[in-house]
Design an enzyme around this catalytic site. Structure first.
Site, mmCIF file in Angstrom:
data_model
loop_
_atom_site.group_PDB
_atom_site.id
_atom_site.type_symbol
_atom_site.label_atom_id
_atom_site.label_comp_id
_atom_site.label_asym_id
_atom_site.label_seq_id
_atom_site.Cartn_x
_atom_site.Cartn_y
_atom_site.Cartn_z
ATOM 1 N N HIS A 44 0.469 -1.593 -0.170
ATOM 2 C CA HIS A 44 -0.415 0.498 -0.021
ATOM 3 C C HIS A 44 0.851 1.197 0.035
ATOM 4 O O HIS A 44 2.054 0.956 0.919
ATOM 5 C CB HIS A 44 -1.254 0.117 0.959
ATOM 6 C CG HIS A 44 -1.805 -1.147 1.762
ATOM 7 N ND1 HIS A 44 -2.978 -1.324 1.170
ATOM 8 C CD2 HIS A 44 -1.184 -2.532 2.406
ATOM 9 C CE1 HIS A 44 -3.586 -2.406 1.640
ATOM 10 N NE2 HIS A 44 -2.506 -3.237 2.487
ATOM 11 N N TYR A 45 0.436 2.339 -0.478
ATOM 12 C CA TYR A 45 0.779 3.344 0.231
ATOM 13 C C TYR A 45 -0.118 4.294 0.511
ATOM 14 O O TYR A 45 -0.715 3.528 1.159
ATOM 15 C CB TYR A 45 0.843 4.937 -1.107
ATOM 16 C CG TYR A 45 0.276 5.092 -2.672
ATOM 17 C CD1 TYR A 45 -0.800 5.213 -1.800
ATOM 18 C CD2 TYR A 45 0.260 5.105 -3.424
ATOM 19 C CE1 TYR A 45 -2.482 5.996 -2.953
ATOM 20 C CE2 TYR A 45 -0.271 5.647 -4.732
ATOM 21 C CZ TYR A 45 -1.647 5.602 -4.282
ATOM 22 O OH TYR A 45 -2.481 5.921 -4.798
ATOM 23 N N THR A 46 0.416 5.436 2.073
ATOM 24 C CA THR A 46 -0.379 5.643 2.778
ATOM 25 C C THR A 46 -0.768 6.860 2.653
ATOM 26 O O THR A 46 -1.868 7.960 2.858
ATOM 27 C CB THR A 46 0.590 6.262 3.998
ATOM 28 O OG1 THR A 46 2.029 6.892 4.220
ATOM 29 C CG2 THR A 46 1.563 5.128 4.221
ATOM 30 N N GLU A 109 2.494 -0.811 4.874
ATOM 31 C CA GLU A 109 2.167 0.111 3.525
ATOM 32 C C GLU A 109 3.248 1.090 3.832
ATOM 33 O O GLU A 109 3.922 0.753 4.956
ATOM 34 C CB GLU A 109 1.338 1.132 5.253
ATOM 35 C CG GLU A 109 -0.190 0.935 5.469
ATOM 36 C CD GLU A 109 -0.763 1.536 4.412
ATOM 37 O OE1 GLU A 109 -0.619 2.510 3.550
ATOM 38 O OE2 GLU A 109 -2.241 0.813 3.844
ATOM 39 N N HIS A 156 -2.527 -3.550 -3.246
ATOM 40 C CA HIS A 156 -4.084 -3.010 -2.481
ATOM 41 C C HIS A 156 -4.470 -3.024 -4.539
ATOM 42 O O HIS A 156 -6.494 -3.674 -3.903
ATOM 43 C CB HIS A 156 -4.040 -1.885 -2.023
ATOM 44 C CG HIS A 156 -5.728 -1.810 -1.077
ATOM 45 N ND1 HIS A 156 -5.995 -0.906 -0.062
ATOM 46 C CD2 HIS A 156 -5.873 -2.991 -1.070
ATOM 47 C CE1 HIS A 156 -6.644 -0.998 0.224
ATOM 48 N NE2 HIS A 156 -7.047 -2.262 0.111
ATOM 49 N N ASP A 166 -3.984 2.353 -4.726
ATOM 50 C CA ASP A 166 -2.348 1.962 -4.297
ATOM 51 C C ASP A 166 -1.944 0.778 -4.806
ATOM 52 O O ASP A 166 -2.557 -0.619 -5.053
ATOM 53 C CB ASP A 166 -2.506 2.400 -3.008
ATOM 54 C CG ASP A 166 -3.102 1.847 -1.664
ATOM 55 O OD1 ASP A 166 -4.365 1.217 -2.191
ATOM 56 O OD2 ASP A 166 -2.792 2.077 -0.806
#
Length: 277
Positions: A44-46, A109, A156, A166
């Site tokens: 994921h990215y945040t 993440e 994700h 993401d």
């Protein structure tokens, strides 16, 4: 006449004294029919900075992740949830026979702002090379410990293509492929198939079946609806990030074909002729 009641009371107290206050275990046996809880790793990215990422993932009550990779110099991981426990990172999700992948995955993440809207369109933020260096080290460790198959490190957006983007088109999936962590469509094989698909593009149902064969949850209607476009776009984001508009074109077809076709076996060397005496 009081001896019998006294003996009964003594026996009752003796029985109570032998009741253990903890369950008893014998650890000498191990069942053969079992498997690791962890089948997948989801990236994921945040879409936020480090302080807000920590606040959301560590102190919030709704979402979490097993690891949070910082954007500091140098980057490092916060371990937020033990791998033996479930973190709430995947949400409603599907891949192959699995759904609700929280229960079967490790979530990582990565601190990254995601994207910003500009007059020229959406611009995605790059990932720091040092972040990817750290990520590859962790992924190799997880793969080894949990025996994760090569095709089971996902984004994700792979497992939730109708609602998630993401880690986005700026994520360098090719670096993970070069590290032996994910499959990649071999360029020469893709080029060899593209010419044919440029002359005759497969029907939409072909794309839907190929995407489902890889693992995506995609309609099997033969119609190029928005849900199908979303899945094609996610696939393109990973393997052809220069253009990910969800249009089924020749290059996408060639990549799908290569990824779902077995690698041709190398021809065996001819037997050496017998030596003359």
């Amino acid at each position: 006449m009081k001896i019998v009641p006294l003996l009964a009371l003594t026996a009752l107290l003796a029985g109570c004294a032998t009741v253990p206050d903890q369950p008893r275990f014998d650890h000498s046996l191990t069942a053969r029919a079992q498997s690791d809880r962890v089948k997948y790793v989801i990236l994921h990215y945040t879409v936020s900075d480090l302080p807000r990422s920590i606040n959301t993932l560590a102190h919030g009550s709704t979402v979490s992740a097993h690891y949070l990779l910082t954007d500091t110099n140098p980057p490092f991981f916060y371990t937020l949830v033990d791998e033996s426990r479930q973190s709430n990172h995947a949400g409603y999700s599907n891949w192959k026979i699995y759904n609700q992948l929280n229960a079967a995955s490790i979530g990582i993440e990565i601190v990254n702002p995601g994207f910003k809207e500009t007059p020229q369109g959406r611009v995605y933020a790059p990932f720091q090379p040092a972040q990817i260096d750290q990520l590859i080290l962790l992924l190799k460790d997880i793969v080894k410990r949990h025996n994760i198959p090569m095709g089971n490190i996902l984004g994700h957006n792979d497992i939730a293509p109708q609602r998630k983007q993401d880690p986005g088109p700026a994520f360098p999936w090719k670096r993970l492929a070069d590290a032996g962590l994910i499959p990649w469509p071999e360029p020469s094989r893709v080029a060899a198939r593209m010419a044919g698909y440029q002359e005759q593009l497969p029907e939409v149902i072909w794309f839907q079946r190929k995407l489902a064969e890889i693992g995506y949850a995609v309609p099997q209607t033969g119609e190029l609806d928005q849900a199908t476009r979303n899945v094609i776009s996610v696939f393109q984001t990973k393997y052809r990030p220069a253009l990910f508009d969800g249009t089924p074109d020749a290059e996408t077809a060639a990549q799908l074909d290569v990824l779902t076709a077995p690698v041709p076996a190398l021809p065996s060397a001819p037997a050496a002729p017998p030596e003359e005496n």
